[in-house]
Structures are given as structure tokens and as C-alpha cells.
Motif scaffolding. Sequence first.
Motif, PDB file in Angstrom:
ATOM      1  N   LEU A  29       3.331   9.605 -11.374  1.00  0.00           N
ATOM      2  CA  LEU A  29       3.855  10.856 -11.921  1.00  0.00           C
ATOM      3  C   LEU A  29       5.190  10.546 -12.588  1.00  0.00           C
ATOM      4  CD1 LEU A  29       3.006  13.184  -8.913  1.00  0.00           C
ATOM      5  CD2 LEU A  29       1.700  12.854 -11.020  1.00  0.00           C
ATOM      6  N   TYR A  30       5.209  10.583 -13.911  1.00  0.00           N
ATOM      7  CA  TYR A  30       6.431  10.236 -14.649  1.00  0.00           C
ATOM      8  C   TYR A  30       7.322  11.449 -14.815  1.00  0.00           C
ATOM      9  CZ  TYR A  30       4.206   5.848 -15.955  1.00  0.00           C
ATOM     10  OH  TYR A  30       3.604   4.625 -15.926  1.00  0.00           O
ATOM     11  N   THR A  31       8.632  11.194 -14.794  1.00  0.00           N
ATOM     12  CA  THR A  31       9.553  12.275 -15.083  1.00  0.00           C
ATOM     13  C   THR A  31       9.707  12.392 -16.600  1.00  0.00           C
ATOM     14  OG1 THR A  31      11.676  13.244 -14.523  1.00  0.00           O
ATOM     15  CG2 THR A  31      11.688  10.897 -14.994  1.00  0.00           C
ATOM     16  N   ASP A  32      10.491  13.363 -17.039  1.00  0.00           N
ATOM     17  CA  ASP A  32      10.705  13.557 -18.476  1.00  0.00           C
ATOM     18  C   ASP A  32      11.416  12.329 -19.069  1.00  0.00           C
ATOM     19  OD1 ASP A  32      10.795  16.203 -20.391  1.00  0.00           O
ATOM     20  OD2 ASP A  32      12.334  14.722 -20.902  1.00  0.00           O
ATOM     21  N   PRO A  33      11.027  11.887 -20.286  1.00  0.00           N
ATOM     22  CA  PRO A  33      11.697  10.724 -20.895  1.00  0.00           C
ATOM     23  C   PRO A  33      13.224  10.893 -20.982  1.00  0.00           C
ATOM     24  CG  PRO A  33       9.786  11.350 -22.196  1.00  0.00           C
ATOM     25  CD  PRO A  33       9.914  12.377 -21.112  1.00  0.00           C
ATOM     26  N   LYS A  34      13.706  12.133 -21.107  1.00  0.00           N
ATOM     27  CA  LYS A  34      15.159  12.363 -21.193  1.00  0.00           C
ATOM     28  C   LYS A  34      15.852  12.008 -19.872  1.00  0.00           C
ATOM     29  CE  LYS A  34      14.636  16.757 -22.696  1.00  0.00           C
ATOM     30  NZ  LYS A  34      13.185  16.760 -22.981  1.00  0.00           N
ATOM     31  N   LEU A  35      15.058  11.910 -18.798  1.00  0.00           N
ATOM     32  CA  LEU A  35      15.651  11.569 -17.504  1.00  0.00           C
ATOM     33  C   LEU A  35      15.414  10.102 -17.145  1.00  0.00           C
ATOM     34  CD1 LEU A  35      14.658  14.810 -15.573  1.00  0.00           C
ATOM     35  CD2 LEU A  35      16.910  14.216 -16.496  1.00  0.00           C
ATOM     36  N   CYS A  36      14.726   9.368 -18.027  1.00  0.00           N
ATOM     37  CA  CYS A  36      14.504   7.928 -17.793  1.00  0.00           C
ATOM     38  C   CYS A  36      15.741   7.136 -18.196  1.00  0.00           C
ATOM     39  CB  CYS A  36      13.306   7.420 -18.595  1.00  0.00           C
ATOM     40  SG  CYS A  36      11.737   8.006 -17.966  1.00  0.00           S
ATOM     41  N   THR A  37      16.375   7.519 -19.293  1.00  0.00           N
ATOM     42  CA  THR A  37      17.604   6.837 -19.704  1.00  0.00           C
ATOM     43  C   THR A  37      18.769   7.383 -18.861  1.00  0.00           C
ATOM     44  OG1 THR A  37      17.726   8.453 -21.467  1.00  0.00           O
ATOM     45  CG2 THR A  37      16.862   6.314 -22.060  1.00  0.00           C
ATOM     46  N   ASP A  38      19.944   6.767 -18.998  1.00  0.00           N
ATOM     47  CA  ASP A  38      21.066   7.118 -18.120  1.00  0.00           C
ATOM     48  C   ASP A  38      21.450   8.591 -18.230  1.00  0.00           C
ATOM     49  OD1 ASP A  38      20.992   4.490 -17.459  1.00  0.00           O
ATOM     50  OD2 ASP A  38      22.829   3.931 -18.519  1.00  0.00           O
TER      51      ASP A  38
ATOM     52  N   GLN B 166       0.812  -1.225   0.000  1.00  0.00           N
ATOM     53  CA  GLN B 166       0.000   0.000   0.000  1.00  0.00           C
ATOM     54  C   GLN B 166       0.852   1.286   0.000  1.00  0.00           C
ATOM     55  OE1 GLN B 166      -3.553   0.112  -0.066  1.00  0.00           O
ATOM     56  NE2 GLN B 166      -3.288  -2.025  -0.600  1.00  0.00           N
ATOM     57  N   PRO B 167       1.764   1.430  -0.986  1.00  0.00           N
ATOM     58  CA  PRO B 167       2.621   2.615  -1.006  1.00  0.00           C
ATOM     59  C   PRO B 167       1.831   3.883  -1.313  1.00  0.00           C
ATOM     60  CG  PRO B 167       2.832   1.397  -3.045  1.00  0.00           C
ATOM     61  CD  PRO B 167       1.966   0.554  -2.156  1.00  0.00           C
ATOM     62  N   LYS B 168       2.393   5.045  -0.874  1.00  0.00           N
ATOM     63  CA  LYS B 168       1.753   6.328  -1.206  1.00  0.00           C
ATOM     64  C   LYS B 168       2.102   6.728  -2.629  1.00  0.00           C
ATOM     65  CE  LYS B 168       0.931   8.740   3.099  1.00  0.00           C
ATOM     66  NZ  LYS B 168       1.816   9.267   4.141  1.00  0.00           N
ATOM     67  N   SER B 169       3.315   6.325  -3.095  1.00  0.00           N
ATOM     68  CA  SER B 169       3.745   6.660  -4.458  1.00  0.00           C
ATOM     69  C   SER B 169       4.316   5.429  -5.153  1.00  0.00           C
ATOM     70  CB  SER B 169       4.849   7.713  -4.442  1.00  0.00           C
ATOM     71  OG  SER B 169       4.415   8.865  -3.790  1.00  0.00           O
ATOM     72  N   VAL B 170       4.139   5.409  -6.476  1.00  0.00           N
ATOM     73  CA  VAL B 170       4.805   4.397  -7.305  1.00  0.00           C
ATOM     74  C   VAL B 170       5.649   5.156  -8.305  1.00  0.00           C
ATOM     75  CG1 VAL B 170       4.509   2.484  -8.935  1.00  0.00           C
ATOM     76  CG2 VAL B 170       2.861   2.784  -7.066  1.00  0.00           C
ATOM     77  N   VAL B 171       6.928   4.839  -8.384  1.00  0.00           N
ATOM     78  CA  VAL B 171       7.791   5.534  -9.350  1.00  0.00           C
ATOM     79  C   VAL B 171       8.504   4.532 -10.244  1.00  0.00           C
ATOM     80  CG1 VAL B 171       8.144   7.584  -7.937  1.00  0.00           C
ATOM     81  CG2 VAL B 171       9.705   5.686  -7.726  1.00  0.00           C
ATOM     82  N   ILE B 172       8.717   4.949 -11.485  1.00  0.00           N
ATOM     83  CA  ILE B 172       9.325   4.063 -12.470  1.00  0.00           C
ATOM     84  C   ILE B 172      10.606   4.719 -12.981  1.00  0.00           C
ATOM     85  CG2 ILE B 172       8.871   2.678 -14.550  1.00  0.00           C
ATOM     86  CD1 ILE B 172       6.562   2.381 -12.735  1.00  0.00           C
ATOM     87  N   GLY B 173      11.661   3.925 -13.126  1.00  0.00           N
ATOM     88  CA  GLY B 173      12.911   4.454 -13.666  1.00  0.00           C
ATOM     89  C   GLY B 173      13.506   3.516 -14.696  1.00  0.00           C
ATOM     90  N   GLY B 174      14.410   4.043 -15.515  1.00  0.00           N
ATOM     91  CA  GLY B 174      15.060   3.227 -16.550  1.00  0.00           C
ATOM     92  C   GLY B 174      14.438   3.463 -17.911  1.00  0.00           C
ATOM     93  N   GLY B 175      15.184   3.104 -18.952  1.00  0.00           N
ATOM     94  CA  GLY B 175      14.769   3.385 -20.324  1.00  0.00           C
ATOM     95  C   GLY B 175      13.388   2.868 -20.699  1.00  0.00           C
ATOM     96  N   VAL B 176      12.997   1.719 -20.148  1.00  0.00           N
ATOM     97  CA  VAL B 176      11.708   1.118 -20.523  1.00  0.00           C
ATOM     98  C   VAL B 176      10.534   1.891 -19.893  1.00  0.00           C
ATOM     99  CG1 VAL B 176      10.447  -1.069 -20.709  1.00  0.00           C
ATOM    100  CG2 VAL B 176      12.928  -1.103 -20.686  1.00  0.00           C
ATOM    101  N   ALA B 177      10.830   2.796 -18.939  1.00  0.00           N
ATOM    102  CA  ALA B 177       9.765   3.606 -18.334  1.00  0.00           C
ATOM    103  C   ALA B 177       9.068   4.470 -19.380  1.00  0.00           C
ATOM    104  CB  ALA B 177      10.332   4.496 -17.230  1.00  0.00           C
ATOM    105  N   SER B 178       9.752   4.714 -20.522  1.00  0.00           N
ATOM    106  CA  SER B 178       9.076   5.526 -21.544  1.00  0.00           C
ATOM    107  C   SER B 178       8.195   4.679 -22.461  1.00  0.00           C
ATOM    108  CB  SER B 178      10.096   6.336 -22.351  1.00  0.00           C
ATOM    109  OG  SER B 178      11.191   5.547 -22.682  1.00  0.00           O
ATOM    110  N   SER B 179       8.105   3.379 -22.191  1.00  0.00           N
ATOM    111  CA  SER B 179       7.251   2.514 -23.027  1.00  0.00           C
ATOM    112  C   SER B 179       5.776   2.878 -22.865  1.00  0.00           C
ATOM    113  CB  SER B 179       7.462   1.051 -22.625  1.00  0.00           C
ATOM    114  OG  SER B 179       6.332   0.267 -22.964  1.00  0.00           O
ATOM    115  N   PRO B 180       5.107   3.258 -23.965  1.00  0.00           N
ATOM    116  CA  PRO B 180       3.680   3.599 -23.870  1.00  0.00           C
ATOM    117  C   PRO B 180       2.839   2.410 -23.390  1.00  0.00           C
ATOM    118  CG  PRO B 180       4.587   4.269 -26.001  1.00  0.00           C
ATOM    119  CD  PRO B 180       5.631   3.439 -25.322  1.00  0.00           C
TER     120      PRO B 180
END
Length: 353
Positions: free
Chosen positions: A311-320, A282-296
Motif C-alpha cells: 500500500l503506497y502513500t501519496d508520491p508527495k509524501l515519498c520525498t522529504d 514473513q512480514p505482514k506488511s511491506v512499506v517503501i519510503g524515499g523519493g525512489v518509491a515513486s519509481s514505476p
Amino acid sequence: MRILGIETSCDETAAAVVEDGRKLLSNAVLSSMDLHAVYGGVVPEIAARSHMEAMTPVINQALTDAKCTWDDIDAIAVTYGAGLGGSLLVGVLTARTLAITKDKPLYAINHVEGHIYVNFLTETTLSGYSLPAQAPEFPMLGLIVSGGHSQLVIWRDHFDYTLLGQTHDDAIGEAFDKVAKILGLPYPGGPSVSKLALKGDPYAYSFPKSRLQSKYDYSFSGIKTAVLRTAQAEIGEDHTFPSSGLSERLTEAQKANIAASFQRIAVETVVDKTVQAFEEFQPKSVVIGGGVASSPELRKQLAERLPIEILYTDPKLCTDNGAMIATLGSFHAKLGQPAADPYSLEIAPNLSM
Ligand code: KG4
Ligand code: ZN
């Protein structure tokens, strides 16, 4: 407090300046991807050599873009693992040297944790970045999905987390890259498979989902083999037929159907575990990181199945990038985590969480 972050774990030479763990002041990234594309994957020696050439100009760019001189920088943060040995060495030795010569504290950062922490950035002076309006809250469930990592982690607070599960073999991005190779699509495979999948039927083939004993672990080797066998069967050949000859014999429709069916199941595999962990913790937030986070497809499935909005960050910040390292470095500095010894910090290519 301004932190310079340095990242060289794979094929991106990156440096960035972050203020107070929430404001992005610069994000300089130079990728050697083009040099690797002809080989269909990252060649470690080429990556290390490219880092040596690019490191100093990239750091200078990050300082210039942030309108900072060394006097404005309070500490240096650097990725010391996980990653390619030769690549990590360039970043770590550079950071050690700068920490000594510029007399700044040095923080050693775990790359995979950094992929999650970049989600704490909510402001920037740069144009062209779309950042979430608010930072994640604890407990925070983190899903890391990249070319090198697939992990599910629950954070109770800063620096207090448990690794719930991870892949037993290939990372999800790596599976996308390998399927792309079978289908004759360019490297990196994730974006090419995603694009082709739009034209295919995601239910055309029923590829298997991994079933492992441990609740939150997963595996992608089975589905990769299933894709290979399906492609061989579709052209009327057996398992001895080489994968390099498949793409020219498959029709465009068959390729699109394979891409769409593979993508649906691969994404479902990680989404199933994320939903299960959400229900348990039961987390308050779910966050995704890494290149595949930009997968539609990943975003679509998560939105359909999770009761809270991600809440996703900018795709430019998903990759390294260096911003993820600087952001986590800010929290190390702010919350009194021990600094590294610039005379002895070693790389840790197999660093786990
Ligand atoms: O985080 P990243 O830049 O590098 C690693 O740390 O590994 O992730 C790169 C990976 C590649 O495997 C690439 O194929 C995958 O992210 N990727 C995608 C998509 N965009 C990038 N996978 C699936 N769908 C996408 N749209
Ligand atoms: Zn990464």
C-alpha cells in the motif's frame, strides 16, 4: 494529539501537522531544488541559507493550513539526523527555540525512520492526497530508497527494529542522479531517467549486479562505472574520455537503451534483497519510503515478485516532508518515548538506524 513536524535535512524546508499519528492536517514544503539544479546536485551552503529564509513562513503555513494555533499543538518533532549539518542546524535550532518559548515537549526524529512512518497516515483533511486505506502491520519490512539512503529494515514492533542491510557506497537515487548526468538529463535524475527508459530496451545492455558478502547489503558504484564505460565504448572512446562530453555524442536510442537497462538492474538489485528478506521474515506488511518509491519500475517489479500487495502513500509524501517527522513524532509521544532536552539537543549528521 497534534504534532508539528519540522524537516530540514537536505534541500526541502518542511513543516506539517499530524493528528494521532494517522491524520494529515497540513503539509507545507518549500524546496530549494531550483537553486541547486544548475550545479547538478545539492549545494550545502545554498540549502542552509534557503532554510533560514523559508523556515518561519513554512511553519506558519503548516499551522494555518491545519487551522491550528499554538494552543492546538501538543508537541514538536524535528529531524536531528541524518543529513547535511548546516541544514539540520536550522531545523533543530528552530524547534528547540519553539519548544522553549511555546512550552511544548520536543521529540528528536531519525529522518530515515520517518520515511517509513509516513506510511501510517491513512486520513487527511487536505485535497489532492491519495492515502492507503489502512496502516501497516507488524512485523513490517521497510525499504528506504532515496537520494541519500538505501536501507532494508525489519520492524517487529514500534521502536523495535533491526537494520538488515544498506548500500556500501551510493544510494539508489544517487545512482539515478549520476547516470542522468552521464546521459545529459536534468537534475534530479530519477524522474528523467525513468521517463527516457520508457523509450528504451531494458535488455539492450547487461550491466553487472553488485555481489557482496553480507546478504542484504548492496552497492551501486559498479553499475555506475559500467554505465560510464558502456557510454564511452558506444562512441568509440576509451576510459579517459570525460563523462561531460558523452551526452552530445550518444544517439537518442543509445541513451534510452542505457537508461532502461540501468534502471532495470538498479531496481532489480533492491528488489532481489526485498524478496529475500520477505521470504526469511514473513512480514505482514511491506512499506517503501524515499523519493525512489515513486519509481514505476520499482513498483512493477515488487508487484510481480512479492506475494502481498504494497500500500503506497501519496508520491508527495515519498520525498522529504514534515508529515513523516510529525507522524513518527506522534508515536514517540503516544508510546512514551523520552522527549529531547530543548536546551541541549544536538544535530547528528551521520545518524544511522
Ligand atoms: O527522498 P528524496 O526526496 O530525498 C532524499 O532524502 O534523498 O529522494 C530523492 C531521490 C533523487 O535521487 C531522485 O532522483 C529519486 O529520489 N527519484 C527517483 C524517481 N523519482 C525520484 N528515482 C528513480 N525513479 C523515479 N521515478
Ligand atoms: Zn529523505
